[in-house]
Scaffold this motif. Structure first.
Motif, PDB file in Angstrom:
ATOM      1  N   GLY A 144       0.846  -1.195   0.000  1.00 50.72           N
ATOM      2  CA  GLY A 144       0.000   0.000   0.000  1.00 50.72           C
ATOM      3  C   GLY A 144       0.876   1.237   0.000  1.00 50.72           C
ATOM      4  O   GLY A 144       1.943   1.257  -0.598  1.00 50.72           O
ATOM      5  N   ASP A 145       0.436   2.271   0.699  1.00 49.16           N
ATOM      6  CA  ASP A 145       1.232   3.498   0.765  1.00 49.16           C
ATOM      7  C   ASP A 145       2.265   3.388   1.891  1.00 49.16           C
ATOM      8  O   ASP A 145       2.445   2.324   2.485  1.00 49.16           O
ATOM      9  N   LYS A 146       2.904   4.487   2.182  1.00 47.07           N
ATOM     10  CA  LYS A 146       3.979   4.497   3.181  1.00 47.07           C
ATOM     11  C   LYS A 146       3.543   3.932   4.538  1.00 47.07           C
ATOM     12  O   LYS A 146       4.310   3.254   5.207  1.00 47.07           O
ATOM     13  N   TRP A 147       2.301   4.194   4.944  1.00 46.97           N
ATOM     14  CA  TRP A 147       1.834   3.798   6.267  1.00 46.97           C
ATOM     15  C   TRP A 147       0.893   2.603   6.230  1.00 46.97           C
ATOM     16  O   TRP A 147       0.483   2.114   7.280  1.00 46.97           O
ATOM     17  N   GLY A 148       0.535   2.120   5.054  1.00 50.51           N
ATOM     18  CA  GLY A 148      -0.462   1.066   4.913  1.00 50.51           C
ATOM     19  C   GLY A 148      -0.163  -0.189   5.713  1.00 50.51           C
ATOM     20  O   GLY A 148      -1.043  -0.715   6.405  1.00 50.51           O
ATOM     21  N   ALA A 149       1.065  -0.680   5.644  1.00 56.10           N
ATOM     22  CA  ALA A 149       1.411  -1.910   6.371  1.00 56.10           C
ATOM     23  C   ALA A 149       1.282  -1.718   7.871  1.00 56.10           C
ATOM     24  O   ALA A 149       0.831  -2.628   8.585  1.00 56.10           O
ATOM     25  N   LEU A 150       1.631  -0.528   8.368  1.00 59.50           N
ATOM     26  CA  LEU A 150       1.527  -0.282   9.804  1.00 59.50           C
ATOM     27  C   LEU A 150       0.064  -0.213  10.242  1.00 59.50           C
ATOM     28  O   LEU A 150      -0.291  -0.694  11.316  1.00 59.50           O
ATOM     29  N   ARG A 170     -10.519  -1.052  15.111  1.00 55.81           N
ATOM     30  CA  ARG A 170      -9.998   0.071  15.893  1.00 55.81           C
ATOM     31  C   ARG A 170     -10.618   1.370  15.399  1.00 55.81           C
ATOM     32  O   ARG A 170     -10.909   1.517  14.224  1.00 55.81           O
ATOM     33  N   ARG A 171     -10.758   2.298  16.325  1.00 59.41           N
ATOM     34  CA  ARG A 171     -11.209   3.641  15.989  1.00 59.41           C
ATOM     35  C   ARG A 171     -10.000   4.462  15.552  1.00 59.41           C
ATOM     36  O   ARG A 171      -8.859   4.137  15.857  1.00 59.41           O
ATOM     37  N   PHE A 172     -10.283   5.543  14.841  1.00 57.66           N
ATOM     38  CA  PHE A 172      -9.235   6.429  14.348  1.00 57.66           C
ATOM     39  C   PHE A 172      -8.323   6.880  15.490  1.00 57.66           C
ATOM     40  O   PHE A 172      -7.092   6.844  15.373  1.00 57.66           O
ATOM     41  N   SER A 173      -8.917   7.290  16.600  1.00 53.19           N
ATOM     42  CA  SER A 173      -8.129   7.778  17.736  1.00 53.19           C
ATOM     43  C   SER A 173      -7.224   6.692  18.306  1.00 53.19           C
ATOM     44  O   SER A 173      -6.126   6.982  18.798  1.00 53.19           O
ATOM     45  N   GLU A 174      -7.644   5.447  18.240  1.00 53.15           N
ATOM     46  CA  GLU A 174      -6.801   4.347  18.710  1.00 53.15           C
ATOM     47  C   GLU A 174      -5.606   4.149  17.779  1.00 53.15           C
ATOM     48  O   GLU A 174      -4.503   3.861  18.236  1.00 53.15           O
ATOM     49  N   LEU A 175      -5.844   4.280  16.477  1.00 52.62           N
ATOM     50  CA  LEU A 175      -4.760   4.124  15.504  1.00 52.62           C
ATOM     51  C   LEU A 175      -3.717   5.227  15.660  1.00 52.62           C
ATOM     52  O   LEU A 175      -2.528   5.014  15.411  1.00 52.62           O
ATOM     53  N   ARG A 176      -4.148   6.397  16.088  1.00 59.06           N
ATOM     54  CA  ARG A 176      -3.237   7.528  16.237  1.00 59.06           C
ATOM     55  C   ARG A 176      -2.189   7.295  17.326  1.00 59.06           C
ATOM     56  O   ARG A 176      -1.135   7.902  17.292  1.00 59.06           O
ATOM     57  N   VAL A 177      -2.458   6.420  18.278  1.00 57.56           N
ATOM     58  CA  VAL A 177      -1.506   6.211  19.382  1.00 57.56           C
ATOM     59  C   VAL A 177      -0.189   5.628  18.869  1.00 57.56           C
ATOM     60  O   VAL A 177       0.863   6.258  19.014  1.00 57.56           O
ATOM     61  N   PRO A 178      -0.172   4.450  18.233  1.00 50.32           N
ATOM     62  CA  PRO A 178       1.114   3.947  17.744  1.00 50.32           C
ATOM     63  C   PRO A 178       1.574   4.649  16.461  1.00 50.32           C
ATOM     64  O   PRO A 178       2.755   4.608  16.124  1.00 50.32           O
ATOM     65  N   LEU A 179       0.655   5.291  15.758  1.00 47.17           N
ATOM     66  CA  LEU A 179       0.997   5.978  14.510  1.00 47.17           C
ATOM     67  C   LEU A 179       1.102   7.489  14.734  1.00 47.17           C
ATOM     68  O   LEU A 179       0.701   8.289  13.897  1.00 47.17           O
ATOM     69  N   HIS A 180       1.667   7.876  15.871  1.00 49.30           N
ATOM     70  CA  HIS A 180       1.741   9.284  16.254  1.00 49.30           C
ATOM     71  C   HIS A 180       2.594  10.125  15.310  1.00 49.30           C
ATOM     72  O   HIS A 180       2.453  11.336  15.272  1.00 49.30           O
ATOM     73  N   LYS A 227      -4.370  13.922   8.591  1.00 48.13           N
ATOM     74  CA  LYS A 227      -4.723  13.985   7.170  1.00 48.13           C
ATOM     75  C   LYS A 227      -4.136  12.803   6.405  1.00 48.13           C
ATOM     76  O   LYS A 227      -4.822  12.147   5.620  1.00 48.13           O
ATOM     77  N   VAL A 228      -2.866  12.518   6.638  1.00 47.09           N
ATOM     78  CA  VAL A 228      -2.204  11.420   5.930  1.00 47.09           C
ATOM     79  C   VAL A 228      -2.773  10.075   6.380  1.00 47.09           C
ATOM     80  O   VAL A 228      -2.964   9.173   5.562  1.00 47.09           O
ATOM     81  N   LEU A 229      -3.078   9.926   7.660  1.00 43.73           N
ATOM     82  CA  LEU A 229      -3.682   8.686   8.142  1.00 43.73           C
ATOM     83  C   LEU A 229      -5.052   8.486   7.486  1.00 43.73           C
ATOM     84  O   LEU A 229      -5.381   7.375   7.054  1.00 43.73           O
ATOM     85  N   THR A 230      -5.835   9.549   7.369  1.00 45.95           N
ATOM     86  CA  THR A 230      -7.137   9.459   6.694  1.00 45.95           C
ATOM     87  C   THR A 230      -6.957   9.027   5.245  1.00 45.95           C
ATOM     88  O   THR A 230      -7.684   8.148   4.757  1.00 45.95           O
ATOM     89  N   GLN A 231      -5.978   9.608   4.559  1.00 44.39           N
ATOM     90  CA  GLN A 231      -5.713   9.230   3.166  1.00 44.39           C
ATOM     91  C   GLN A 231      -5.306   7.766   3.061  1.00 44.39           C
ATOM     92  O   GLN A 231      -5.730   7.052   2.158  1.00 44.39           O
ATOM     93  N   SER A 232      -4.480   7.319   3.993  1.00 42.20           N
ATOM     94  CA  SER A 232      -4.033   5.930   3.996  1.00 42.20           C
ATOM     95  C   SER A 232      -5.213   4.989   4.231  1.00 42.20           C
ATOM     96  O   SER A 232      -5.358   3.972   3.539  1.00 42.20           O
TER      97      SER A 232
END
Length: 152
Positions: free
Chosen positions: A26-32, A42-52, A57-62
Protein backbone atom coordinates in the motif's frame (compact mmCIF):
# COMPACT_ATOMS: atom_id res chain seq x y z
CA UNK A 1 -18.42 -1.67 18.76
CA UNK A 2 -15.85 -3.84 20.42
CA UNK A 3 -13.72 -3.25 23.50
CA UNK A 4 -10.08 -4.29 23.13
CA UNK A 5 -6.79 -3.69 24.86
CA UNK A 6 -5.38 -0.31 23.82
CA UNK A 7 -2.63 -0.23 21.23
CA UNK A 8 0.73 0.57 22.82
CA UNK A 9 2.32 3.87 21.80
CA UNK A 10 5.60 2.04 21.12
CA UNK A 11 4.08 -0.68 18.92
CA UNK A 12 6.53 0.22 16.15
CA UNK A 13 10.26 0.60 16.55
CA UNK A 14 11.55 4.15 16.03
CA UNK A 15 13.94 2.89 13.37
CA UNK A 16 11.63 0.74 11.28
CA UNK A 17 13.04 -1.07 8.25
CA UNK A 18 9.97 -0.44 6.10
CA UNK A 19 11.44 2.66 4.38
CA UNK A 20 14.40 0.51 3.35
CA UNK A 21 12.29 -2.13 1.62
CA UNK A 22 12.43 -1.96 -2.17
CA UNK A 23 8.65 -2.54 -2.19
CA UNK A 24 5.64 -1.38 -0.18
CA UNK A 25 2.34 -2.81 1.00
CA UNK A 26 0.00 0.00 0.00
CA UNK A 27 1.23 3.50 0.77
CA UNK A 28 3.98 4.50 3.18
CA UNK A 29 1.83 3.80 6.27
CA UNK A 30 -0.46 1.07 4.91
CA UNK A 31 1.41 -1.91 6.37
CA UNK A 32 1.53 -0.28 9.80
CA UNK A 33 -2.21 0.39 9.70
CA UNK A 34 -2.88 -3.23 8.74
CA UNK A 35 -0.68 -4.36 11.64
CA UNK A 36 -2.66 -2.14 14.04
CA UNK A 37 -5.89 -3.82 12.90
CA UNK A 38 -4.54 -7.37 13.23
CA UNK A 39 -6.26 -8.01 16.57
CA UNK A 40 -9.59 -6.48 15.64
CA UNK A 41 -11.39 -3.26 14.73
CA UNK A 42 -10.00 0.07 15.89
CA UNK A 43 -11.21 3.64 15.99
CA UNK A 44 -9.24 6.43 14.35
CA UNK A 45 -8.13 7.78 17.74
CA UNK A 46 -6.80 4.35 18.71
CA UNK A 47 -4.76 4.12 15.50
CA UNK A 48 -3.24 7.53 16.24
CA UNK A 49 -1.51 6.21 19.38
CA UNK A 50 1.11 3.95 17.74
CA UNK A 51 1.00 5.98 14.51
CA UNK A 52 1.74 9.28 16.25
CA UNK A 53 4.28 10.24 13.55
CA UNK A 54 1.50 10.26 10.93
CA UNK A 55 -0.58 13.41 10.54
CA UNK A 56 -4.34 12.93 10.81
CA UNK A 57 -4.72 13.99 7.17
CA UNK A 58 -2.20 11.42 5.93
CA UNK A 59 -3.68 8.69 8.14
CA UNK A 60 -7.14 9.46 6.69
CA UNK A 61 -5.71 9.23 3.17
CA UNK A 62 -4.03 5.93 4.00
CA UNK A 63 -7.25 4.50 5.48
CA UNK A 64 -9.21 5.56 2.40
CA UNK A 65 -6.63 3.94 0.12
CA UNK A 66 -6.73 0.68 2.08
CA UNK A 67 -10.54 0.75 1.98
CA UNK A 68 -10.51 1.44 -1.77
CA UNK A 69 -8.15 -1.50 -2.22
CA UNK A 70 -10.48 -3.82 -0.32
CA UNK A 71 -8.02 -4.40 2.56
CA UNK A 72 -10.07 -2.72 5.29
CA UNK A 73 -13.71 -1.91 5.89
CA UNK A 74 -15.03 1.24 7.56
CA UNK A 75 -18.09 0.77 9.78
CA UNK A 76 -20.09 3.72 11.06
CA UNK A 77 -22.18 3.44 14.23
CA UNK A 78 -24.86 5.98 15.16
CA UNK A 79 -26.08 4.69 18.53
CA UNK A 80 -25.48 5.17 21.37
CA UNK A 81 -23.16 7.84 19.91
CA UNK A 82 -21.61 8.33 16.51
CA UNK A 83 -18.42 6.31 16.05
CA UNK A 84 -16.38 4.84 13.21
CA UNK A 85 -14.26 1.69 13.32
CA UNK A 86 -11.85 0.24 10.80
CA UNK A 87 -11.30 -3.51 10.46
CA UNK A 88 -9.39 -5.87 8.22
CA UNK A 89 -11.28 -7.63 5.46
CA UNK A 90 -10.36 -11.24 4.64
CA UNK A 91 -8.22 -9.83 1.82
CA UNK A 92 -6.47 -7.49 4.25
CA UNK A 93 -5.92 -10.31 6.75
CA UNK A 94 -4.31 -12.36 3.94
CA UNK A 95 -1.66 -9.60 3.66
CA UNK A 96 -0.36 -10.15 7.21
CA UNK A 97 1.62 -13.29 6.32
CA UNK A 98 3.46 -11.71 3.37
CA UNK A 99 4.12 -8.60 5.48
CA UNK A 100 5.70 -10.72 8.24
CA UNK A 101 7.84 -12.44 5.61
CA UNK A 102 8.93 -9.07 4.17
CA UNK A 103 9.80 -7.75 7.63
CA UNK A 104 11.81 -10.87 8.45
CA UNK A 105 13.62 -10.48 5.13
CA UNK A 106 14.38 -6.81 5.93
CA UNK A 107 15.71 -7.77 9.36
CA UNK A 108 17.93 -10.46 7.79
CA UNK A 109 19.26 -8.00 5.20
CA UNK A 110 19.30 -4.85 7.36
CA UNK A 111 23.02 -4.09 6.90
CA UNK A 112 22.88 -4.66 3.15
CA UNK A 113 19.83 -2.42 2.82
CA UNK A 114 21.50 0.33 4.84
CA UNK A 115 24.69 -0.01 2.76
CA UNK A 116 22.66 0.37 -0.43
CA UNK A 117 20.89 3.45 0.92
CA UNK A 118 24.15 4.97 2.17
CA UNK A 119 25.73 4.41 -1.22
CA UNK A 120 22.76 6.04 -2.93
CA UNK A 121 22.79 8.93 -0.44
CA UNK A 122 26.43 9.66 -1.15
CA UNK A 123 25.51 10.13 -4.82
CA UNK A 124 22.33 12.20 -4.19
CA UNK A 125 22.51 15.90 -3.32
CA UNK A 126 19.39 16.03 -1.08
CA UNK A 127 19.03 12.65 0.60
CA UNK A 128 15.92 10.55 0.96
CA UNK A 129 15.72 9.59 4.63
CA UNK A 130 12.74 11.81 5.43
CA UNK A 131 10.91 9.15 7.44
CA UNK A 132 13.90 8.68 9.75
CA UNK A 133 14.40 12.35 10.49
CA UNK A 134 18.07 12.15 9.54
CA UNK A 135 20.55 9.89 7.82
CA UNK A 136 22.59 9.56 11.04
CA UNK A 137 19.51 8.41 12.93
CA UNK A 138 18.86 5.72 10.32
CA UNK A 139 22.43 4.45 10.24
CA UNK A 140 23.61 5.23 13.76
CA UNK A 141 24.71 2.02 15.41
CA UNK A 142 23.22 -0.10 12.63
CA UNK A 143 20.12 -0.68 14.75
CA UNK A 144 17.85 -3.40 13.55
CA UNK A 145 14.23 -2.32 13.27
CA UNK A 146 11.27 -4.57 13.86
CA UNK A 147 8.83 -3.18 11.30
CA UNK A 148 5.77 -5.27 12.12
CA UNK A 149 5.88 -4.14 15.74
CA UNK A 150 7.81 -4.79 18.85
CA UNK A 151 8.00 -8.41 19.93
CA UNK A 152 6.07 -9.56 22.90
Amino acid sequence: MTCREPLPADLFDEVCPSPLLPFRFGDKWGALVLRCLEDGPRRFSELRVPLHRVTPKVLTQSLRGLERGGLIVRTEYVAPRRAVEYALTPLGRSMLGPMRTACAWAADHWDELLDAHESHESREPHGSYGSYGSHDEAVGGRRRGVGMGRPG
